[in-house]
Enzyme design. Structure first.
Site, mmCIF file in Angstrom:
data_model
loop_
_atom_site.group_PDB
_atom_site.id
_atom_site.type_symbol
_atom_site.label_atom_id
_atom_site.label_comp_id
_atom_site.label_asym_id
_atom_site.label_seq_id
_atom_site.Cartn_x
_atom_site.Cartn_y
_atom_site.Cartn_z
ATOM 1 N N CYS A 68 0.840 -1.199 0.000
ATOM 2 C CA CYS A 68 0.000 0.000 0.000
ATOM 3 C C CYS A 68 0.878 1.254 0.000
ATOM 4 O O CYS A 68 1.855 1.342 0.742
ATOM 5 C CB CYS A 68 -0.903 -0.012 1.231
ATOM 6 S SG CYS A 68 -1.875 1.494 1.450
ATOM 7 N N CYS A 147 -6.903 -0.743 8.264
ATOM 8 C CA CYS A 147 -6.135 0.492 8.109
ATOM 9 C C CYS A 147 -5.895 1.069 9.499
ATOM 10 O O CYS A 147 -6.792 1.701 10.075
ATOM 11 C CB CYS A 147 -6.861 1.506 7.224
ATOM 12 S SG CYS A 147 -5.879 3.015 6.960
ATOM 13 N N GLN A 252 -9.891 19.137 8.247
ATOM 14 C CA GLN A 252 -8.655 18.503 8.711
ATOM 15 C C GLN A 252 -8.898 17.018 8.914
ATOM 16 O O GLN A 252 -9.950 16.601 9.381
ATOM 17 C CB GLN A 252 -8.174 19.156 10.000
ATOM 18 C CG GLN A 252 -7.747 20.600 9.853
ATOM 19 C CD GLN A 252 -6.466 20.776 9.051
ATOM 20 O OE1 GLN A 252 -5.729 19.818 8.788
ATOM 21 N NE2 GLN A 252 -6.199 22.001 8.630
ATOM 22 N N TYR A 279 -7.922 32.053 4.166
ATOM 23 C CA TYR A 279 -8.079 30.658 3.752
ATOM 24 C C TYR A 279 -8.799 29.916 4.875
ATOM 25 O O TYR A 279 -8.338 28.875 5.360
ATOM 26 C CB TYR A 279 -6.732 30.004 3.437
ATOM 27 C CG TYR A 279 -6.025 30.563 2.232
ATOM 28 C CD1 TYR A 279 -6.340 30.116 0.953
ATOM 29 C CD2 TYR A 279 -5.037 31.536 2.368
ATOM 30 C CE1 TYR A 279 -5.688 30.615 -0.171
ATOM 31 C CE2 TYR A 279 -4.376 32.057 1.256
ATOM 32 C CZ TYR A 279 -4.707 31.595 -0.010
ATOM 33 O OH TYR A 279 -4.058 32.099 -1.120
ATOM 34 N N GLU A 299 -12.182 33.194 2.184
ATOM 35 C CA GLU A 299 -11.965 31.868 1.587
ATOM 36 C C GLU A 299 -12.485 31.912 0.155
ATOM 37 O O GLU A 299 -13.497 32.553 -0.128
ATOM 38 C CB GLU A 299 -12.726 30.823 2.408
ATOM 39 C CG GLU A 299 -13.041 29.503 1.746
ATOM 40 C CD GLU A 299 -11.800 28.695 1.412
ATOM 41 O OE1 GLU A 299 -10.847 28.722 2.205
ATOM 42 O OE2 GLU A 299 -11.789 28.058 0.346
ATOM 43 N N CYS A 373 0.700 22.884 5.326
ATOM 44 C CA CYS A 373 0.878 21.444 5.099
ATOM 45 C C CYS A 373 2.070 21.199 4.187
ATOM 46 O O CYS A 373 2.244 20.095 3.681
ATOM 47 C CB CYS A 373 -0.387 20.839 4.496
ATOM 48 S SG CYS A 373 -0.882 21.576 2.924
#
Length: 415
Positions: A68, A147, A252, A279, A299, A373
């Protein structure tokens, strides 16, 4: 076959070695200090045998690990793994000539992701849809039965999600992806990758999708934003507010990581009278910031702003919030518009916020809290702010995507 010594782990999570000519070799699933026998394919290699294992190597917790493509670093002990993530931030900052205090990494717990993107493909004859993640370095699918990074309640829905995927595979060119979000009222699924040139889903496929959604007790199913099935409005709690998510809305991935980032930003905003939340999405930071001071939220997604506005009226006890749909790349909030703003919180996409950073740099704002990020684009934006007189005081690394090379961060700038 070639023997390689692994010197480090690179930014994408692959082990790094040096070939005889000095060129780098990338060796997935290896750790610093290891020696391995590997099959070479240009600069890429695949392990054939580990000759000397690192003392930091641990047994992966998932049987799908290695095939994976979702996790790259399950074989690394927690402490050096998290230290490596913090080091990636330091490296990116140093490339822009910046240094700062890097706080201990916040580590999101396993089994806590509320958002996943599951790919669907046709099964064999007489079989239903196959559902899973992509293989490493491949478009092939790894069918997933477990998972360990995902909330068990979402994992338990995998069989029902596979049944939901079947009607979206009616066209041979369709390669659906189910973007699944666990909300307070059930699973919200937005499907993309369905062939649309032939008219999209047939009436029969829509009916079968709705039946599968009903049997799975899903809250909502949409096809690229268009409602296919709706039993309940997907709702999420953001601080004191309850927000109705628009289809495909960004959220998130891990609630604990979200709380850590929001708590950090709110602590830094204490004492502010006017705050800009740029944002802002559906209000991840907005509602908590409005417990401190008045907030102007911006945004580019008008549906997200509509959802945020709808939640304002139903959330008492907040300072005033204004919100606007605005493309902050083409039309950033100007320095003159920030004239009376004390703190700016900014959470841009991976590409960063170069255009908006220029305006913040020209403003008189005293503090900026930058959420990112992508440490690389964060460092570039940080350089622009530092050149304008800001000081990067500290950075909080956030390991939201456990066992992946991705890292989030929150940085604080003052002047």
């Amino acid at each position: 076959m070639q023997e390689l010594t692994i010197n480090a782990v690179g930014a994408q999570g692959d082990g790094l070695s040096r070939l005889g000519d000095g060129k780098p070799a990338f060796v997935p699933l290896t750790l610093p200090g290891e020696t391995v026998l590997a099959h070479m394919d240009g600069a890429r290699a695949e392990i054939a045998e580990i000759l000397t294992a690192s003392p930091d190597r641990v047994e992966p917790v998932c049987r799908h690990f290695g095939a994976c493509g979702g996790c790259a670093l399950q074989h690394w002990a927690a402490e050096p793994y998290r230290a490596w993530k913090a080091e990636q931030i330091r490296i990116q900052l140093s490339m822009e000539g910046l240094e700062t205090e890097i706080l201990p990494t916040f580590a999101a717990p396993p089994a806590s992701r509320r958002r996943v993107a599951l790919h669907a493909r046709k099964g064999g004859k007489g079989q239903g849809a196959r559902l899973g993640f992509k293989e490493r370095r491949s478009w092939n699918l790894v069918p997933i039965e477990e998972c360990p990074v995902t909330d068990p309640r979402l994992v338990a829905a995998f069989p029902a999600l596979a049944r939901l995927a079947e009607p979206f595979l009616e066209h041979p060119k369709s390669a659906p992806t189910l973007h699944v979000t666990m909300t307070g009222t059930g699973l919200d699924i937005d499907v993309t990758g369905v062939e649309r040139k032939s008219g999209g889903l047939s009436a029969d496929a829509r009916m079968r999708a709705a039946m599968a959604a009903s049997e799975g007790d899903f809250a909502r199913v949409t096809l690229a934003g268009e409602i296919v099935y709706g039993a309940r409005q997907p709702l999420v709690k953001l601080g004191p507010a309850v927000v109705a998510l628009p289809p495909g809305a960004f959220l998130q991935a891990v609630p604990a990581a979200e709380r850590a980032m929001v708590d950090f930003a709110v602590a830094e905003a204490q004492g502010a009278s006017r705050i800009a939340d740029l944002y802002c999405g559906v209000g991840t930071f907005t509602f908590r910031l409005a417990e401190v001071g008045s907030v102007h939220a911006a945004e580019m997604n008008p549906q997200a702003i509509a959802a945020l506005k709808a939640a304002i009226g139903a959330t008492p006890g907040l300072k005033p919030i204004t919100a606007e749909a605005r493309d902050l790349v083409k039309r950033p909030v100007l320095s003159t518009e920030l004239a009376k703003t004390d703190v700016v919180v900014i959470d841009p996409p991976r590409a960063g916020a170069a255009e908006q950073t220029v305006e913040i740099a020209k403003s008189k704002v005293a503090k900026v809290v930058g959420v990112s990020c992508n440490p690389g684009t964060f460092a570039k934006d940080a350089r622009a702010l530092v050149d304008a007189g800001f000081r990067l005081e500290k950075v909080l690394p956030v390991d939201q995507f456990v066992w992946s090379p991705h890292i989030e961060l929150v940085g604080v700038f003052t002047r």
